[in-house]
Motif scaffolding. Structure first.
Motif, PDB file in Angstrom:
ATOM      1  N   ASP A   1       0.839  -1.206   0.000  1.00 56.83           N
ATOM      2  CA  ASP A   1       0.000   0.000   0.000  1.00 56.83           C
ATOM      3  C   ASP A   1       0.873   1.255   0.000  1.00 56.83           C
ATOM      4  OD1 ASP A   1      -2.473   1.327  -0.017  1.00 56.83           O
ATOM      5  OD2 ASP A   1      -2.482   1.526   2.177  1.00 56.83           O
TER       6      ASP A   1
ATOM      7  N   ASP B   1      -1.329   4.820   0.743  1.00 54.40           N
ATOM      8  CA  ASP B   1      -0.851   5.528   1.928  1.00 54.40           C
ATOM      9  C   ASP B   1      -0.234   4.607   2.977  1.00 54.40           C
ATOM     10  OD1 ASP B   1      -3.111   4.243   2.603  1.00 54.40           O
ATOM     11  OD2 ASP B   1      -4.198   5.992   3.363  1.00 54.40           O
ATOM     12  N   GLY B   2      -0.065   3.331   2.666  1.00 55.22           N
ATOM     13  CA  GLY B   2       0.687   2.441   3.557  1.00 55.22           C
ATOM     14  C   GLY B   2      -0.072   1.892   4.749  1.00 55.22           C
ATOM     15  N   ASP B   3      -1.388   2.107   4.786  1.00 52.29           N
ATOM     16  CA  ASP B   3      -2.114   1.697   6.004  1.00 52.29           C
ATOM     17  C   ASP B   3      -2.879   0.378   5.860  1.00 52.29           C
ATOM     18  OD1 ASP B   3      -4.104   2.447   4.277  1.00 52.29           O
ATOM     19  OD2 ASP B   3      -5.065   3.885   5.636  1.00 52.29           O
ATOM     20  N   HIS B   4      -2.801  -0.270   4.716  1.00 51.16           N
ATOM     21  CA  HIS B   4      -3.680  -1.424   4.488  1.00 51.16           C
ATOM     22  C   HIS B   4      -3.410  -2.574   5.478  1.00 51.16           C
ATOM     23  CE1 HIS B   4      -6.568  -3.754   2.293  1.00 51.16           C
ATOM     24  NE2 HIS B   4      -5.708  -4.702   2.013  1.00 51.16           N
TER      25      HIS B   4
ATOM     26  N   ARG C   1      -7.249   5.149  -4.010  1.00 49.49           N
ATOM     27  CA  ARG C   1      -6.105   6.031  -3.839  1.00 49.49           C
ATOM     28  C   ARG C   1      -5.015   5.820  -4.895  1.00 49.49           C
ATOM     29  NH1 ARG C   1      -5.668   8.642   1.119  1.00 49.49           N
ATOM     30  NH2 ARG C   1      -7.086   7.399   2.367  1.00 49.49           N
TER      31      ARG C   1
HETATM   32 MG    MG Z   1      -4.345   2.606   2.263  1.00 54.76          MG
END
Ligand code: MG
Ligand code: ADP
Length: 353
Positions: free
Chosen positions: A170, A175-178, A320
């Motif tokens: 992600d 945004d790296g939050d998955h 995104r």
């Molecule tokens: Mg995300």
């Protein structure tokens, strides 16, 4: 203390049972008579007679309870009993209870210093003490609720183990939050299960509750999408009993359709649908071809994994990742990767269930 005599056709069986009894009631004397004098499977009255004698000696007047493995052992037992004195005979009780449970329960009763009649009654009552665990059907197969719980627990473990990988995927196109998002949600599901707070005996209501939990805890696009998918799948599954393959295929198709509708997306746009649509299709095709649940889920997981890998060259046009345009090309979609994990967990839960 009352002694126990185990009569059976196999000495190995009786030795194993004696070891089990020793674990819970080590002080209770147990004599065994199994096999014939020439080492065959069967029963012999001389060996039963010596076991009875040994047990009577160990019981020092408190009495002996005899349990047998098969009805055909009664004949040899009868012959052995005839050779006892009337005084010895009066101290012996023969229980019709099941060998394993009867012996274990009789030993527990005996270890408390109970009278020989109470020990025999404990052995007799063992016949009615066995029930299928809650959530199991008469076929001995786990019910749908059991399967769904095993799946969600395994899925939560796989998400936890892969949260960094999912986060990295992600981070490359989002945004790296998955990973963190999903880990939070599935951990909440497991916490709900541990607390007994989820309706867990039937798969339908359970999956609806899972969907609500995910919606409330995951956040992001995937929280809404997966939450809705689980709720729809759960609503589709009727009550209790076994989970039928055709019902599961419909529930999966409905879940995937719900994601497509909510996300206004279709396959080819580099989303979880690129894993889920081929998976649902493969599941349905397998079921239509006569496959059982476990095999259908395995083929669906294979298709999901292939679909997730196939997102790498795609251009993202939803979510995104679409903000990156061409730069989204060359990375696996995190949602497709997590969908493949969930389906592999389902296949593995069914394979071991
Ligand atoms: Mg995300
Ligand atoms: P967010 O994008 O809000 O940070 P996550 O990172 O948890 O949420 O989830 C991202 C994943 O959600 C994507 O990799 C994609 O698979 C999926 N996704 C995002 N938007 C959509 C959509 N409109 N339709 C289908 N799936 C989507």
């Amino acid at each position: 203390m009352v002694s126990i005599v185990l009569v059976g056709h196999s000495p190995e069986l009786l030795r194993g049972l004696r070891a089990m009894i020793a674990q819970s009631s080590g002080q209770v004397p147990v004599a065994i008579a199994g096999g014939t004098s020439i080492g065959n499977l069967g029963t012999s009255s001389p060996s039963i007679r010596s076991a009875l004698k040994a047990a009577l000696a160990a019981a020092t007047g408190d009495g002996v309870v005899v349990l047998l493995d098969l009805g055909s052992a009664f004949l040899a037992l009868e012959m052995a009993l005839e050779e006892l004195s009337p005084a010895e005979r009066a101290l012996v009780r023969v229980s019709p209870g099941p060998l394993v449970e009867g012996a274990v329960l009789a030993a527990i009763e005996a270890s408390s210093g109970a009278h020989v009649d109470q020990v025999a009654a404990a052995a007799d009552a063992a016949a009615s003490s066995r029930k299928l665990p809650e959530g199991w059907t008469e076929t001995g197969l786990p019910s749908g609720g059991e399967v769904a719980r095993a799946w969600l627990r395994l899925a939560a473990a796989r998400i936890a183990a892969n949260r960094v990988r999912l986060g990295d995927l992600d981070a490359a196109i989002g945004d790296g939050d998955h990973g963190i998002n999903l880990h939070r949600g599935f951990a909440a599901v497991v916490a709900g299960l541990d607390a007994g707070a989820l309706p867990e005996s039937a798969p339908g209501p359970f999956l609806v509750a899972v969907g609500r939990t995910l919606t409330g805890t995951v956040g992001g696009a995937s929280g809404a999408l997966y939450g809705r998918a689980f709720m729809r799948a759960g609503a589709r599954l009727a009550g209790g009993g076994r989970l039928e393959a055709t019902a599961a295929a419909s529930a999966l198709a409905e879940a995937v359709a719900a994601i497509a509708a909510l996300g206004r997306a279709r396959p080819g746009e580099k989303t979880m649908l690129d894993a889920l649509v081929p998976a649902a299709d493969a599941f349905r095709a397998a079921v239509d071809g006569g496959a059982g649940l476990a095999r259908a889920a395995e083929l669906a997981a294979d298709a999901a994994e292939a679909g997730a890998r196939a997102t790498i060259p795609l251009l993202a046009t939803k979510g995104r990742a679409s903000y990156l345009g061409e730069r989204s090309i060359g990375h696996e979609d995190p949602g497709a990767a997590s969908s493949a994990l969930l389906l592999r967990a389902l296949a593995d839960a069914l394979a071991s269930g």
